[in-house]
Design an enzyme around this catalytic site. Structure first.
Site, PDB file in Angstrom:
ATOM      1  N   SER A   7     -32.339  39.081 -73.068  1.00 56.46           N
ATOM      2  CA  SER A   7     -31.078  39.920 -72.723  1.00 56.46           C
ATOM      3  C   SER A   7     -31.050  41.053 -73.849  1.00 56.46           C
ATOM      4  O   SER A   7     -30.499  41.748 -73.326  1.00 56.46           O
ATOM      5  CB  SER A   7     -29.788  38.681 -73.764  1.00 56.46           C
ATOM      6  N   TYR A  38     -25.847  38.104 -74.882  1.00 58.82           N
ATOM      7  CA  TYR A  38     -25.574  37.068 -74.111  1.00 58.82           C
ATOM      8  C   TYR A  38     -24.383  35.475 -74.900  1.00 58.82           C
ATOM      9  O   TYR A  38     -23.548  35.642 -74.425  1.00 58.82           O
ATOM     10  CB  TYR A  38     -26.521  36.809 -73.461  1.00 58.82           C
ATOM     11  N   CYS A  69     -35.326  34.439 -71.499  1.00 59.82           N
ATOM     12  CA  CYS A  69     -33.691  34.182 -72.767  1.00 59.82           C
ATOM     13  C   CYS A  69     -33.189  32.880 -72.876  1.00 59.82           C
ATOM     14  O   CYS A  69     -32.837  32.163 -71.376  1.00 59.82           O
ATOM     15  CB  CYS A  69     -32.695  34.915 -72.089  1.00 59.82           C
ATOM     16  N   CYS A 201     -33.621  29.487 -78.957  1.00 58.67           N
ATOM     17  CA  CYS A 201     -33.289  31.250 -78.796  1.00 58.67           C
ATOM     18  C   CYS A 201     -34.200  31.758 -78.793  1.00 58.67           C
ATOM     19  O   CYS A 201     -35.199  31.767 -79.847  1.00 58.67           O
ATOM     20  CB  CYS A 201     -31.967  31.424 -79.967  1.00 58.67           C
ATOM     21  N   THR A 202     -34.393  33.155 -78.450  1.00 56.58           N
ATOM     22  CA  THR A 202     -35.467  33.554 -78.310  1.00 56.58           C
ATOM     23  C   THR A 202     -35.466  34.557 -79.667  1.00 56.58           C
ATOM     24  O   THR A 202     -36.986  34.557 -80.260  1.00 56.58           O
ATOM     25  CB  THR A 202     -35.432  35.097 -77.489  1.00 56.58           C
TER      26      THR A 202
HETATM   27  N1  DGL Z   1     -32.020  35.975 -75.390  1.00 53.26           N
HETATM   28  C1  DGL Z   1     -30.754  34.799 -76.254  1.00 53.26           C
HETATM   29  C2  DGL Z   1     -30.800  33.403 -76.097  1.00 53.26           C
HETATM   30  O1  DGL Z   1     -32.103  33.306 -76.023  1.00 53.26           O
HETATM   31  C3  DGL Z   1     -30.427  35.116 -77.040  1.00 53.26           C
HETATM   32  C4  DGL Z   1     -29.686  36.712 -78.024  1.00 53.26           C
HETATM   33  C5  DGL Z   1     -28.184  36.748 -77.568  1.00 53.26           C
HETATM   34  O2  DGL Z   1     -27.403  36.199 -77.472  1.00 53.26           O
HETATM   35  O3  DGL Z   1     -28.252  37.140 -75.548  1.00 53.26           O
HETATM   36  O4  DGL Z   1     -30.162  33.076 -76.183  1.00 53.26           O
END
Ligand code: DGL
Length: 280
Positions: A7, A38, A69, A201-202
């Site tokens: 994202s 996201y 993500c 989460c990333t």
């Molecule tokens: N990349 C999203 C994840 O790993 C975290 C950032 C977002 O909320 O977009 O859940």
């Protein structure tokens, strides 16, 4: 060419591990900065945005796309794999970041159900920290439950953590947030200490040291980027057709739906290395 989608720039934590583990592979990274985050979005929006990103990466020549993500993996991966890919691009593949984590937690191989080296006791308890949408999707407990039904999964949302990391908040602010989420998680377990914790989460690997400090010392913190990199290496060894061709080996491209100048500066600071984004 392998596509890596996130994202925003959090997925660069995964890309870093991939390029270290697989230096001669070719990677195109796509960050949907124009639509991030996201985490708080409705499911249908996350699915539509993820589908559009995969189509973009396929159009760039990627035959394999990794959804770095967690939120996109939780909401969109199964639907893309089952409902869209077989008709749209049957010779291409979309992978996510759940399988390596679930294998590490349950000690059961996703591929054929055979045991893999044991990392966490099957009847243990694990904590998952993630965005609201990932937690509310129930994807982690569901996938773990399929493999290790006796394992208890304690799910903890961290609603302000991505925004705080993106805003480059001071260490003290991030520490206070992480300590609060860890305390909330421990309240759910009524005194029992989880065997392991997933930073689902990333962005969270960037504050892994704060989670490690806040969690009881016995909790094993799983490193998602390195587990994903090991898993992709294993996948490529079994599916040579997705490995880089001679002309593209080692290439890196960075695409964004946001402002490339701003994103390049931000992302370079974020991962501590020069990154030059182009407009997707
Ligand atoms: N990349 C999203 C994840 O790993 C975290 C950032 C977002 O909320 O977009 O859940």
């Amino acid at each position: 060419m392998i596509g890596v989608f996130d994202s925003g720039h959090g997925g660069l934590t995964v890309l870093q591990a991939l390029t270290q583990r697989l230096p001669s592979e070719a990677f195109t990274y796509l960050g949907d900065h124009g639509n991030a985050p996201y985490g708080p979005r409705p499911e249908e929006e996350i699915y539509a945005l993820t589908l559009a990103a995969v189509e973009d990466l396929f159009a760039e020549g990627c035959r394999l796309v990794l959804l770095a993500c967690n939120t996109a993996s939780a909401i969109a991966l199964r639907r893309l794999q089952q409902d869209w890919l077989p008709a749209a691009a049957p010779e291409r593949r979309v992978l996510g970041v759940f399988v390596p984590m679930v294998e590490a937690l349950t000690a059961v191989s996703w591929r054929d159900g055979t045991p893999v080296p044991k990392r966490v006791a099957e009847d243990g308890m694990v904590a998952v920290f993630a965005t609201q949408r990932t937690i509310h999707s129930g994807a982690y407990p569901f996938e773990i439950g399929l493999r290790a039904p006796r394992m208890r999964v304690v799910s903890q949302t961290c609603p302000h953590l991505v925004a705080a990391i993106e805003a480059d908040e001071a260490e003290a602010v991030l520490r206070e947030l992480v300590e609060g989420y860890v305390a909330e998680m421990l309240e759910q377990t009524e005194g029992r200490v989880p065997a392991a914790a997933v930073l689902g989460c990333t962005h969270y690997p960037l504050v892994a040291h704060l989670f490690a400090a806040a969690l009881p010392a016995s909790v094993r913190l799983l490193d998602q980027p390195s587990l994903v990199a090991d898993s992709l290496a294993d996948y490529l060894a079994r599916h040579q057709r997705f490995a880089a061709g001679p002309g593209e080996a080692g290439t890196r491209r960075f695409l964004t739906s946001g402002d490339p100048t701003r994103i390049s500066a931000f992302a370079s600071r974020f991962i501590g290395a020069e990154v030059c984004f182009e407009r997707a």
